[in-house]
Design a protein around this motif. Structure first.
Motif, PDB file in Angstrom:
ATOM      1  N   TYR A 139       1.420  -0.818   0.146  1.00 18.51           N
ATOM      2  CA  TYR A 139       0.205  -0.600  -0.106  1.00 18.51           C
ATOM      3  C   TYR A 139       1.113   1.445  -0.453  1.00 18.51           C
ATOM      4  O   TYR A 139       0.289   3.017  -0.114  1.00 18.51           O
ATOM      5  N   VAL A 140       2.235   1.272   0.232  1.00 18.37           N
ATOM      6  CA  VAL A 140       2.316   2.703   0.080  1.00 18.37           C
ATOM      7  C   VAL A 140       3.461   2.510  -1.027  1.00 18.37           C
ATOM      8  O   VAL A 140       4.275   1.558  -1.704  1.00 18.37           O
ATOM      9  N   HIS A 141       2.645   3.153  -2.275  1.00 18.50           N
ATOM     10  CA  HIS A 141       3.146   3.282  -3.679  1.00 18.50           C
ATOM     11  C   HIS A 141       4.678   3.991  -3.884  1.00 18.50           C
ATOM     12  O   HIS A 141       5.225   3.852  -4.859  1.00 18.50           O
ATOM     13  N   ASP A 142       5.578   4.809  -3.873  1.00 20.93           N
ATOM     14  CA  ASP A 142       5.467   6.032  -3.958  1.00 20.93           C
ATOM     15  C   ASP A 142       7.722   5.357  -3.793  1.00 20.93           C
ATOM     16  O   ASP A 142       8.029   4.586  -2.569  1.00 20.93           O
ATOM     17  N   ASN A 143       8.115   5.344  -4.455  1.00 19.18           N
ATOM     18  CA  ASN A 143       9.887   4.703  -4.432  1.00 19.18           C
ATOM     19  C   ASN A 143      10.532   5.339  -3.116  1.00 19.18           C
ATOM     20  O   ASN A 143      10.825   4.791  -2.003  1.00 19.18           O
ATOM     21  N   GLN A 144      10.259   6.665  -3.148  1.00 21.63           N
ATOM     22  CA  GLN A 144      11.063   7.479  -2.168  1.00 21.63           C
ATOM     23  C   GLN A 144       9.781   6.995  -0.540  1.00 21.63           C
ATOM     24  O   GLN A 144      10.552   6.878   0.503  1.00 21.63           O
ATOM     25  N   ASP A 145       8.448   6.704  -0.693  1.00 24.29           N
ATOM     26  CA  ASP A 145       8.337   6.456   0.385  1.00 24.29           C
ATOM     27  C   ASP A 145       8.422   4.826   1.129  1.00 24.29           C
ATOM     28  O   ASP A 145       7.926   4.307   2.493  1.00 24.29           O
ATOM     29  N   ILE A 146       8.397   4.174  -0.277  1.00 25.75           N
ATOM     30  CA  ILE A 146       9.142   2.955   0.167  1.00 25.75           C
ATOM     31  C   ILE A 146      10.255   2.803   0.712  1.00 25.75           C
ATOM     32  O   ILE A 146      10.605   2.422   2.026  1.00 25.75           O
ATOM     33  N   GLN A 147      11.682   3.863   0.079  1.00 25.20           N
ATOM     34  CA  GLN A 147      12.454   4.227   1.176  1.00 25.20           C
ATOM     35  C   GLN A 147      12.143   4.622   2.660  1.00 25.20           C
ATOM     36  O   GLN A 147      12.882   3.572   3.069  1.00 25.20           O
ATOM     37  N   ALA A 148      11.733   5.239   2.883  1.00 22.45           N
ATOM     38  CA  ALA A 148      11.315   5.918   4.225  1.00 22.45           C
ATOM     39  C   ALA A 148      10.992   4.845   5.000  1.00 22.45           C
ATOM     40  O   ALA A 148      10.945   3.932   6.415  1.00 22.45           O
ATOM     41  N   VAL A 149      10.302   3.765   4.466  1.00 19.68           N
ATOM     42  CA  VAL A 149       9.779   2.471   5.425  1.00 19.68           C
ATOM     43  C   VAL A 149      11.098   2.046   5.405  1.00 19.68           C
ATOM     44  O   VAL A 149      11.044   1.372   6.806  1.00 19.68           O
ATOM     45  N   PHE A 150      11.938   1.379   4.892  1.00 17.25           N
ATOM     46  CA  PHE A 150      12.897   0.591   4.994  1.00 17.25           C
ATOM     47  C   PHE A 150      13.882   1.223   5.795  1.00 17.25           C
ATOM     48  O   PHE A 150      14.072   0.818   6.613  1.00 17.25           O
ATOM     49  N   ARG A 151      13.919   2.915   6.259  1.00 19.66           N
ATOM     50  CA  ARG A 151      14.176   3.147   6.776  1.00 19.66           C
ATOM     51  C   ARG A 151      13.805   3.077   8.372  1.00 19.66           C
ATOM     52  O   ARG A 151      14.174   3.090   9.670  1.00 19.66           O
ATOM     53  N   THR A 152      12.405   3.444   8.522  1.00 15.73           N
ATOM     54  CA  THR A 152      11.935   3.494   9.824  1.00 15.73           C
ATOM     55  C   THR A 152      12.418   1.313  10.749  1.00 15.73           C
ATOM     56  O   THR A 152      12.412   1.321  10.757  1.00 15.73           O
ATOM     57  N   PHE A 153      12.268   0.774   9.801  1.00 17.84           N
ATOM     58  CA  PHE A 153      12.907  -0.494   9.847  1.00 17.84           C
ATOM     59  C   PHE A 153      14.097  -0.685  10.539  1.00 17.84           C
ATOM     60  O   PHE A 153      14.267  -0.860  11.090  1.00 17.84           O
ATOM     61  N   ALA A 154      14.762   0.492   9.977  1.00 22.19           N
ATOM     62  CA  ALA A 154      16.281  -0.314  10.475  1.00 22.19           C
ATOM     63  C   ALA A 154      16.430   0.631  11.084  1.00 22.19           C
ATOM     64  O   ALA A 154      17.130   0.504  12.649  1.00 22.19           O
ATOM     65  N   ALA A 155      15.156   1.486  11.547  1.00 26.71           N
ATOM     66  CA  ALA A 155      15.705   2.814  13.440  1.00 26.71           C
ATOM     67  C   ALA A 155      15.235   2.326  14.343  1.00 26.71           C
ATOM     68  O   ALA A 155      15.300   2.217  15.152  1.00 26.71           O
ATOM     69  N   HIS A 156      14.077   0.951  13.770  1.00 27.38           N
ATOM     70  CA  HIS A 156      13.360  -0.272  15.239  1.00 27.38           C
ATOM     71  C   HIS A 156      14.727  -1.199  15.251  1.00 27.38           C
ATOM     72  O   HIS A 156      13.892  -2.178  16.284  1.00 27.38           O
ATOM     73  N   ALA A 157      15.739  -1.644  14.703  1.00 24.31           N
ATOM     74  CA  ALA A 157      16.416  -2.765  14.714  1.00 24.31           C
ATOM     75  C   ALA A 157      17.887  -2.568  15.268  1.00 24.31           C
ATOM     76  O   ALA A 157      18.380  -1.499  15.856  1.00 24.31           O
ATOM     77  N   ARG A 158      17.954  -3.507  15.821  1.00 21.82           N
ATOM     78  CA  ARG A 158      20.039  -3.619  16.565  1.00 21.82           C
ATOM     79  C   ARG A 158      20.506  -5.216  15.633  1.00 21.82           C
ATOM     80  O   ARG A 158      19.939  -5.563  14.853  1.00 21.82           O
ATOM     81  N   PRO A 159      21.601  -4.632  15.599  1.00 23.27           N
ATOM     82  CA  PRO A 159      22.706  -6.189  15.181  1.00 23.27           C
ATOM     83  C   PRO A 159      22.000  -7.474  15.135  1.00 23.27           C
ATOM     84  O   PRO A 159      21.672  -7.345  16.623  1.00 23.27           O
ATOM     85  N   GLY A 160      21.193  -7.719  14.405  1.00 24.46           N
ATOM     86  CA  GLY A 160      20.438  -9.192  14.503  1.00 24.46           C
ATOM     87  C   GLY A 160      19.152  -9.930  14.264  1.00 24.46           C
ATOM     88  O   GLY A 160      18.333 -10.528  14.847  1.00 24.46           O
ATOM     89  N   THR A 161      18.245  -8.307  14.649  1.00 23.85           N
ATOM     90  CA  THR A 161      16.905  -8.268  14.463  1.00 23.85           C
ATOM     91  C   THR A 161      16.931  -8.757  13.107  1.00 23.85           C
ATOM     92  O   THR A 161      17.496  -8.295  12.260  1.00 23.85           O
ATOM     93  N   LEU A 162      15.355  -9.386  13.494  1.00 21.58           N
ATOM     94  CA  LEU A 162      15.460 -10.192  11.792  1.00 21.58           C
ATOM     95  C   LEU A 162      14.015  -9.298  11.383  1.00 21.58           C
ATOM     96  O   LEU A 162      13.180  -8.720  12.014  1.00 21.58           O
ATOM     97  N   LEU A 163      13.946  -9.500   9.936  1.00 20.10           N
ATOM     98  CA  LEU A 163      12.863  -8.559   9.062  1.00 20.10           C
ATOM     99  C   LEU A 163      12.457  -9.633   8.852  1.00 20.10           C
ATOM    100  O   LEU A 163      11.911  -9.969   7.750  1.00 20.10           O
ATOM    101  N   VAL A 164      10.450  -9.608   9.171  1.00 16.85           N
ATOM    102  CA  VAL A 164       9.316 -10.516   8.296  1.00 16.85           C
ATOM    103  C   VAL A 164       8.582  -9.932   6.965  1.00 16.85           C
ATOM    104  O   VAL A 164       8.253  -9.248   7.891  1.00 16.85           O
ATOM    105  N   LEU A 165       8.302  -9.695   6.041  1.00 11.59           N
ATOM    106  CA  LEU A 165       7.994  -9.301   4.944  1.00 11.59           C
ATOM    107  C   LEU A 165       7.021  -9.816   4.399  1.00 11.59           C
ATOM    108  O   LEU A 165       7.225 -10.715   4.021  1.00 11.59           O
TER     109      LEU A 165
END
Length: 248
Positions: free
Chosen positions: A120-146
């Protein structure tokens, strides 16, 4: 089926029947295996995980199942879904927020984005922003499941289906459109309920291919471990896939 667009939440709520009627969504999705598939993937790649952050948690249905095994927080963009989730699942910690921008000052062992929320995130820049949010809530070893769309649904003829909704039944006619330039898959549904009530809704999903997902994940600091159907070790046929990545 939660998520966001560059449009306002009210616009999305008007276009998607499940946003207008969250209880209907819960009934239709009562046989979903998304939570169990997610848990199996976490057990395979991060069996010691204890904390989980779900971005795009919708009605909280999957989060409620995951909360049996993890200490969970959910984030949802649609105010109506958040209100419904808090009312029907008061034991869950669900926050109203935009997954492009939210920052909880909190990291988790597992980050999830299920139910095609990323689509539901359609714009390339918005998709990058979502992945930055993932990274902001991660630490080494954090697992991401999409769980997201990786190939379009294309059918020449309308699809007809009968949907059991409690004691009621709805007849649904579904048509699909595919725009290659924007990678947008549009689904139009015409609902006819036994009561005689009729309604229509439109769902637009951005399709990100596996290599695109790898790129967005890598740029955000994640190493992709697998992209597959359900919990399979390597099979990928589409249109929906699970992506599992680990934060470096």
């Amino acid at each position: 089926m939660s998520g966001l667009d560059i449009a306002e939440p009210r616009h999305l709520a008007a276009s998607n029947l499940f946003y207008r009627d969250p209880a209907l969504y819960d009934r239709v999705q009562s046989d979903s295996t998304s939570a169990s598939s997610c848990r199996a993937l976490v057990h395979r790649h991060r069996p010691d995980a204890r904390t989980l952050l779900d971005l795009g948690c919708g009605t909280g249905r999957e989060l409620e199942l995951l909360a049996r095994h993890f200490d969970c927080i959910g984030v949802e963009f649609q105010p109506g879904l958040v209100d419904y989730a808090r009312r029907t699942r008061p034991g869950l910690d669900i926050r109203l927020g935009d997954m492009r921008t939210i920052r909880l000052d909190h990291t988790a062992d597992v980050l999830t984005c299920l139910g095609n929320s990323l689509s539901y995130v359609h714009d390339n820049q918005d998709i990058q922003a979502v992945f930055r949010t993932f990274a902001a809530h991660a630490r080494p070893g954090t697992l991401l499941v999409l769980c997201s769309s990786v190939a379009p649904i294309e059918r020449d003829e309308p699809q007809e289906a009968e949907v059991e909704i409690g004691s009621d039944t709805a007849h649904v006619t579904i048509t699909y459109e595919w725009d290659l330039r924007t990678q947008m898959n549009t689904m139009r549904r015409h609902w006819v309920f036994n009561s005689g009530e009729e309604t229509r809704d439109v769902i637009r999903r951005r399709v990100l291919g596996p290599r695109e997902l790898e790129l967005y994940a890598t740029l955000a600091g994640f190493d992709v471990l697998q992209i597959s159907d359900e919990i399979g070790a390597g099979t990928l046929h589409g249109p929906t896939a699970y992506t599992v990545a680990r934060y470096r």
